[in-house]
Motif scaffolding. Structure first.
Motif, PDB file in Angstrom:
ATOM      1  N   ASN A 267       0.820  -1.208   0.000  1.00  0.00           N
ATOM      2  CA  ASN A 267       0.000   0.000   0.000  1.00  0.00           C
ATOM      3  C   ASN A 267       0.858   1.264   0.000  1.00  0.00           C
ATOM      4  OD1 ASN A 267      -2.030   1.969   0.391  1.00  0.00           O
ATOM      5  ND2 ASN A 267      -3.339   0.384   1.280  1.00  0.00           N
ATOM      6  N   SER A 269      -0.300   4.290  -1.031  1.00  0.00           N
ATOM      7  CA  SER A 269      -1.081   5.527  -1.093  1.00  0.00           C
ATOM      8  C   SER A 269      -1.758   5.916   0.220  1.00  0.00           C
ATOM      9  CB  SER A 269      -2.139   5.428  -2.193  1.00  0.00           C
ATOM     10  OG  SER A 269      -3.102   4.459  -1.865  1.00  0.00           O
ATOM     11  N   GLY A 272       0.257   7.783   3.176  1.00  0.00           N
ATOM     12  CA  GLY A 272       0.587   9.153   2.799  1.00  0.00           C
ATOM     13  C   GLY A 272      -0.547  10.139   3.064  1.00  0.00           C
ATOM     14  N   GLN A 273      -1.793   9.623   3.096  1.00  0.00           N
ATOM     15  CA  GLN A 273      -2.919  10.509   3.407  1.00  0.00           C
ATOM     16  C   GLN A 273      -2.989  10.816   4.905  1.00  0.00           C
ATOM     17  OE1 GLN A 273      -6.528   8.725   1.690  1.00  0.00           O
ATOM     18  NE2 GLN A 273      -5.272   7.918   0.020  1.00  0.00           N
ATOM     19  N   GLU A 277       4.075   9.380   4.435  1.00  0.00           N
ATOM     20  CA  GLU A 277       4.682   9.278   3.097  1.00  0.00           C
ATOM     21  C   GLU A 277       5.862   8.305   3.094  1.00  0.00           C
ATOM     22  OE1 GLU A 277       3.828  12.166   4.419  1.00  0.00           O
ATOM     23  OE2 GLU A 277       2.379  13.030   2.994  1.00  0.00           O
ATOM     24  N   GLY A 280       4.794   4.922   2.383  1.00  0.00           N
ATOM     25  CA  GLY A 280       4.472   4.747   0.960  1.00  0.00           C
ATOM     26  C   GLY A 280       5.735   4.398   0.188  1.00  0.00           C
ATOM     27  N   ARG A 417      -1.135  -2.109  -8.752  1.00  0.00           N
ATOM     28  CA  ARG A 417      -1.942  -1.072  -8.095  1.00  0.00           C
ATOM     29  C   ARG A 417      -2.925  -1.743  -7.148  1.00  0.00           C
ATOM     30  NH1 ARG A 417      -5.915   1.645 -12.712  1.00  0.00           N
ATOM     31  NH2 ARG A 417      -6.944  -0.288 -13.353  1.00  0.00           N
ATOM     32  N   GLU A 433      -9.200   9.499  -6.289  1.00  0.00           N
ATOM     33  CA  GLU A 433      -8.033   9.751  -7.124  1.00  0.00           C
ATOM     34  C   GLU A 433      -7.548   8.384  -7.626  1.00  0.00           C
ATOM     35  OE1 GLU A 433      -5.820  12.614  -7.543  1.00  0.00           O
ATOM     36  OE2 GLU A 433      -7.709  13.649  -7.101  1.00  0.00           O
ATOM     37  N   LEU A 435      -5.295   5.327  -8.003  1.00  0.00           N
ATOM     38  CA  LEU A 435      -4.265   4.836  -7.082  1.00  0.00           C
ATOM     39  C   LEU A 435      -2.910   4.825  -7.799  1.00  0.00           C
ATOM     40  CD1 LEU A 435      -6.261   1.879  -5.471  1.00  0.00           C
ATOM     41  CD2 LEU A 435      -5.754   4.112  -4.463  1.00  0.00           C
ATOM     42  N   PRO A 436      -1.829   4.982  -7.035  1.00  0.00           N
ATOM     43  CA  PRO A 436      -0.518   4.984  -7.680  1.00  0.00           C
ATOM     44  C   PRO A 436      -0.213   3.638  -8.342  1.00  0.00           C
ATOM     45  CG  PRO A 436      -0.297   4.908  -5.289  1.00  0.00           C
ATOM     46  CD  PRO A 436      -1.739   5.136  -5.579  1.00  0.00           C
TER      47      PRO A 436
END
Ligand code: HEC
Ligand code: HEC
Ligand code: HEC
Ligand code: HEC
Ligand code: HEC
Length: 447
Positions: A267, A269, A272-273, A277, A280, A417, A433, A435-436
């Motif tokens: 994970n 993402s 980082g919220q 970070e 991440g 992802r 958004e 996902l990375p």
């Protein structure tokens, strides 16, 4: 040295201690019922175990209840169900995602008013939950049996890996369970509560893998990878897993290894919220050291390409966990000498969705009659599982539409992802958004 004044501040004073001791006698008579006040907040543990606290803070364990992806997906899956077994499953999430609340009475189900969740239970899978675990009664759906203390004034025993710890605040006891994969596995194997379908099998995958060796020198537990990781040291099956010398508290003696508490998986993402970070970044380091790729062009004249993916770093399948949601796929590009693209598969469209022909490694659940379902509450069978097992390889044959010209370049990437955009797009409310996307491996070859 140990700061007694700070401890007094933490414990709220001795008089409260007497009251709690009295309460403890009362609790002891009503066995099995565990009260929320018996749990100690991670903030208190941080008073002495500050480094471990900082590692755990904004980890996926600390966020298990607050994780917006989990919260919104689980509420979405719960909607509109009428079958009793399906409802039972859709309500069961809190048992692992809000374990302190579930154990102590609230919430009992997903449709409870979760805004009323006691503050300490919103802190997910926390210190006092894991370190009060005494035994495991079943190896799936969170079978941990807990023996917590009576709150800060009578913290009770914290179980852990040391047999010689003499802390001043709480009692300590060596626990074999904490040194074994089983403490993780009981939550990391998930079965449908009504239909028995295997929804997550990380522990079983590990158990059946070469990492679960009978030779103690060869055996690598979950902790052996995940609790050796730190920034810059991914600690996977394909990278070194050096010890982490240090002290368990700000004032304890140094030990050869202190188990880290970042609990990083794939994970990149959600932490980082929540100001995580760095976690991440650690997830990316982990994913980049999980698998390798190779390309075999010997059948290229027959318009075929063989691509082999090897799981060299994970102690379980790639992907693992919610294997129906995680997407690990092959992106294949063939370019001619002028860098013009002649063939491509596994590319996202403008809505961030993957085309149907993409090779995706994942599990697919069925409704019992062979039709695919995306709601785990409706999963009555496993229709397909082409994930890559630990220390194994999978070869995929790709049909090309044309024979690539001489000197063409083949570029293959293995991408990850957290979830298909298609599912995120179904969830009402503020759009997610994208996902990375993490590049796990890449290989290129000129024909
Ligand atoms: C998911 C369960 C889990 C959570 C949550 C957790 N721990 Fe641990 N902890 C473990 C396990 C398992 C070990 C021992 C690993 C081993 O021996 O293989 C451990 C080891 C420890 C140790 C011994 C020193 C070390 O790190 O080796 C301390 C102290 C500790 N944890 C404190 C904490 C604190 C404080 C928190 C919260 C900030 C916390 N733990 C959260 C599972 C957990
Ligand atoms: C007042 C300081 C203090 C506080 C607060 C504190 N601990 Fe500890 N803890 C220690 C010390 C000291 C040790 C021993 C470290 C050593 O021997 O290396 C320890 C050891 C441990 C161990 C290892 C036990 C073993 O036998 O392996 C665990 C697990 C642990 N603590 C968990 C917790 C948890 C969970 C909390 C919060 C509920 C907490 N601690 C709060 C001081 C504290
Ligand atoms: C009480 C149940 C429980 C226990 C015990 C537990 N986990 Fe977890 N774990 C979870 C849940 C739930 C999540 C997912 C939270 C989310 O994504 O919202 C999770 C997430 C993780 C992740 C992050 C996954 C990702 O996608 O990044 C890792 C890594 C992990 N756990 C490893 C471990 C290890 C190692 C242990 C044993 C030391 C362990 N867990 C013990 C329930 C548990
Ligand atoms: C040999 C090292 C190793 C061992 C042992 C290991 N893991 Fe992992 N784990 C990894 C690597 C590498 C990844 C990243 C690749 C992936 O996602 O599969 C990972 C990812 C994960 C994830 C995130 C999965 C995803 O794709 O979202 C979870 C959860 C997890 N591990 C839990 C566990 C548990 C529980 C155990 C023990 C039963 C365990 N791991 C044992 C190396 C290991
Ligand atoms: C037995 C424990 C357990 C139960 C019950 C459980 N989960 Fe989980 N859940 C986990 C674990 C462990 C992970 C981490 C696996 C991974 O990272 O792939 C996880 C991860 C997730 C994720 C991924 C979150 C993210 O940020 O990517 C979602 C979504 C999720 N769970 C939804 C649910 C829903 C919905 C339910 C109830 C129907 C549920 N879970 C019930 C253990 C559980």
């Amino acid at each position: 040295m140990f700061n007694y004044k700070r401890w007094l501040k933490i414990s709220g004073g001795l008089s409260a201690g007497v009251v709690m001791l009295f309460a403890a006698t009362l609790f002891a008579s009503s066995e099995d019922v565990i009260h929320i006040d018996q749990f100690i907040s991670p903030d208190t543990c941080s008073g002495c175990h500050s480094e471990i606290f900082e590692q755990w803070e904004n980890s996926m364990h600390s966020l298990a209840h607050k994780d917006p992806v989990y919260s919104r997906v689980s509420q979405f899956l719960r909607k509109g169900l009428i079958n009793e077994g399906e409802i039972k499953e859709a309500e069961s999430c809190v048992k692992c995602h809000t374990p302190v609340g579930y154990l102590t009475g609230f919430p009992q189900k997903l449709s409870d008013d979760l805004s009323k969740t006691p503050e300490i239970a919103t802190q997910g899978i926390q210190c006092d939950y894991c370190h009060s675990a005494e035994t495991v009664k079943q190896m799936y759906n969170n079978g941990l049996v807990l023996k917590p203390g009576q709150g800060e004034d009578e913290p009770g025993i914290k179980y852990g890996p040391f047999d010689d710890a003499e802390p001043d605040f709480h009692e300590a006891e060596y626990s074999k369970l904490h040194t074994e994969s089983e403490i993780c596995g009981t939550c990391h194997d998930v079965k449908h509560v009504a239909f028995g379908t295997d929804l997550e099998t990380t522990y079983t995958e590990w158990k059946n893998s070469p990492y679960n060796s009978k030779d103690p020198q060869q055996k690598i537990t979950c902790q052996g990878c995940h609790m050796y990781q730190r920034p810059g040291i991914p600690a996977t099956g394909s990278t070194p897993r050096p010890e982490n010398p240090g002290a368990a508290t700000d004032y304890s003696d140094e030990r050869p290894h202190i188990f880290t508490h970042y609990f990083v998986g794939g994970n990149a993402s959600v932490p980082g919220q929540f100001d995580g970070e760095a976690k991440g970044q650690m997830a990316i380091e982990r994913l980049k050291n999980a698998a390798t790729l190779s390309v075999d062009t010997s059948l290229i004249q027959q318009k075929k390409l063989n691509i082999t993916v090897s799981n060299t770093g994970a102690g379980h399948s790639i992907p693992t966990g919610v294997g129906d949601l995680r997407q690990v796929w092959l992106e294949i590009t063939i370019q001619d000498k002028a860098n013009k693209i002649n063939f491509q598969t596994g590319v996202l469209n403008h809505r961030h969705e993957l085309s149907k022909d993409a090779v995706i490694f994942r599990t697919i659940f069925g409704d019992g009659k062979g039709n695919e379902v995306i709601n785990i509450a409706k999963a009555r069978q496993v229709l397909k599982d082409n994930r890559i097992k630990a220390k194994q390889s999978v070869t995929e044959t790709i049909d090309l539409s044309v024979v690539p010209e001489k000197d063409a370049m083949i570029i293959v990437r293995l991408l990850y992802r957290g979830m298909p955009q298609k599912i995120l797009n179904l969830i009402p409310g503020k759009p997610f958004e994208p996902l990375p996307i993490v590049e796990m491996a890449k290989v290129q070859k000129r024909i």
